[in-house]
Design an enzyme around this catalytic site. Structure first.
Site, short mmCIF file in Angstrom:
data_model
loop_
_atom_site.label_atom_id
_atom_site.label_comp_id
_atom_site.label_asym_id
_atom_site.label_seq_id
_atom_site.Cartn_x
_atom_site.Cartn_y
_atom_site.Cartn_z
N HIS B 66 0.85 -1.19 0.00
CA HIS B 66 0.00 0.00 0.00
C HIS B 66 0.89 1.24 0.00
O HIS B 66 2.04 1.20 0.48
CB HIS B 66 -0.89 0.00 1.25
CG HIS B 66 -2.03 -0.97 1.19
ND1 HIS B 66 -3.12 -0.88 2.01
CD2 HIS B 66 -2.24 -2.04 0.41
CE1 HIS B 66 -3.96 -1.87 1.75
NE2 HIS B 66 -3.45 -2.60 0.77
N GLU B 68 0.96 3.86 1.83
CA GLU B 68 1.47 4.28 3.14
C GLU B 68 2.64 3.41 3.60
O GLU B 68 3.64 3.91 4.12
CB GLU B 68 0.36 4.20 4.21
CG GLU B 68 -0.86 5.05 3.92
CD GLU B 68 -1.95 4.23 3.25
OE1 GLU B 68 -1.66 3.51 2.26
OE2 GLU B 68 -3.11 4.31 3.70
N CYS B 96 -5.97 1.89 5.91
CA CYS B 96 -6.55 0.64 6.41
C CYS B 96 -5.91 0.29 7.76
O CYS B 96 -4.98 0.97 8.21
CB CYS B 96 -6.31 -0.49 5.40
SG CYS B 96 -4.59 -1.08 5.36
N CYS B 99 -2.06 -0.30 7.58
CA CYS B 99 -1.27 0.93 7.46
C CYS B 99 -1.38 1.78 8.73
O CYS B 99 -0.39 2.40 9.15
CB CYS B 99 -1.72 1.70 6.23
SG CYS B 99 -1.31 0.83 4.69
#
Lengths: 173, 173
Positions: B66, B68, B96, B99
């Protein structure tokens, strides 16, 4: 069907070999000065360990380098896929919320873990990721496998480093 | 003091530049066929962007890739530390749970995010990581920044790919 916790029936017998490998990984982490947590991923159809990793937060200077995340990334590379359906994760400590969410993203079938982690865990404690209504994939979960050996490793590690404080794993694992 | 959500006062003005960069990262992700989410990390003392990343789950075949997480890992490399105190994260979508927990581990000071994510978010929704009693570090959180632009990017992406289904981001971001 899930989550199956350590209170349910018996530990699934197929965990013994992989969990011994995970413990071996955890011991290697301790020797490197890392919080001793180890994880392996097994492809159930073949029984093959397709990834084995341990905590490398300090070595890699990476707060995301938990054993589970490293094992998931290695297993995905081995499979050539960002999904690990048909695979099981064996880890010596209850996964944190970060790792639990990664386990759900990876579609891992079953999670076998050793010691519970009331302070840092995200499966049976804290965020309880797999119990969230928004969790897209809920693995079967078996806790308390080789619990004593897993917890002893962590206790010995923290006792040697922080003799005057808690012996719980905290967030470095 | 925290979490400050989109209902609180006004968006912090220092987010405009970094969020524009995060949006640019998100657009680049869409062009690569990835769920369009972008993130940048700013060292507040200097105002320098020390990491910029976007979603690479498909490209890297890595469910943890992801925006992040990639930005955190890059920023830690840049700083030579697994801690990012004094740094802020700007991301186009509500992080999420994976993260968010990584953000807490990294000790990031402030999180500025764009669109809310009722299905996949772990800050204002789902696991609400920073609100957990076991969360060791709670960043200040500012939501709803460049929300329309962030959400429009996601909607356009999903509308083009799944015209008959939901336009929500789901778990690929």
């Amino acid at each position: 069907m899930h989550p199956l916790t350590k209170d349910a029936a018996k530990p699934a017998p197929e965990s013994a070999g992989p969990m011994a490998e995970a413990l071996s990984e955890a011991r290697a982490a301790a020797e490197r000065g890392e919080v001793p947590v180890g994880a392996v991923i097994v492809e159930r159809a073949t029984g093959a360990i397709i990834a084995a990793a341990s905590n490398r937060v300090v070595e890699l200077k990476d707060p995301t380098a938990h054993a589970e995340l490293l094992a998931i990334r290695d297993a995905c590379r081995a499979k050539g896929s960002e999904r690990l359906a048909g695979c099981d994760l064996h880890v010596t400590l209850e996964p944190c919320a970060m790792c639990a969410q990664a386990i759900a993203f990876a579609r891992i079938d079953r999670v076998y873990f050793g010691a519970s982690d009331p302070k840092g865990g995200g499966v049976e404690h804290g965020a309880r990721i797999f119990a969230q209504a928004t969790c897209h994939h809920r693995p079967e979960v078996y806790g308390g496998l080789s619990e004593q050996a897993s917890a002893d490793l962590l206790r010995a590690f923290f006792a040697a480093r922080r003799p005057d404080t808690s012996t719980e794993p905290g967030d470095g694992a």
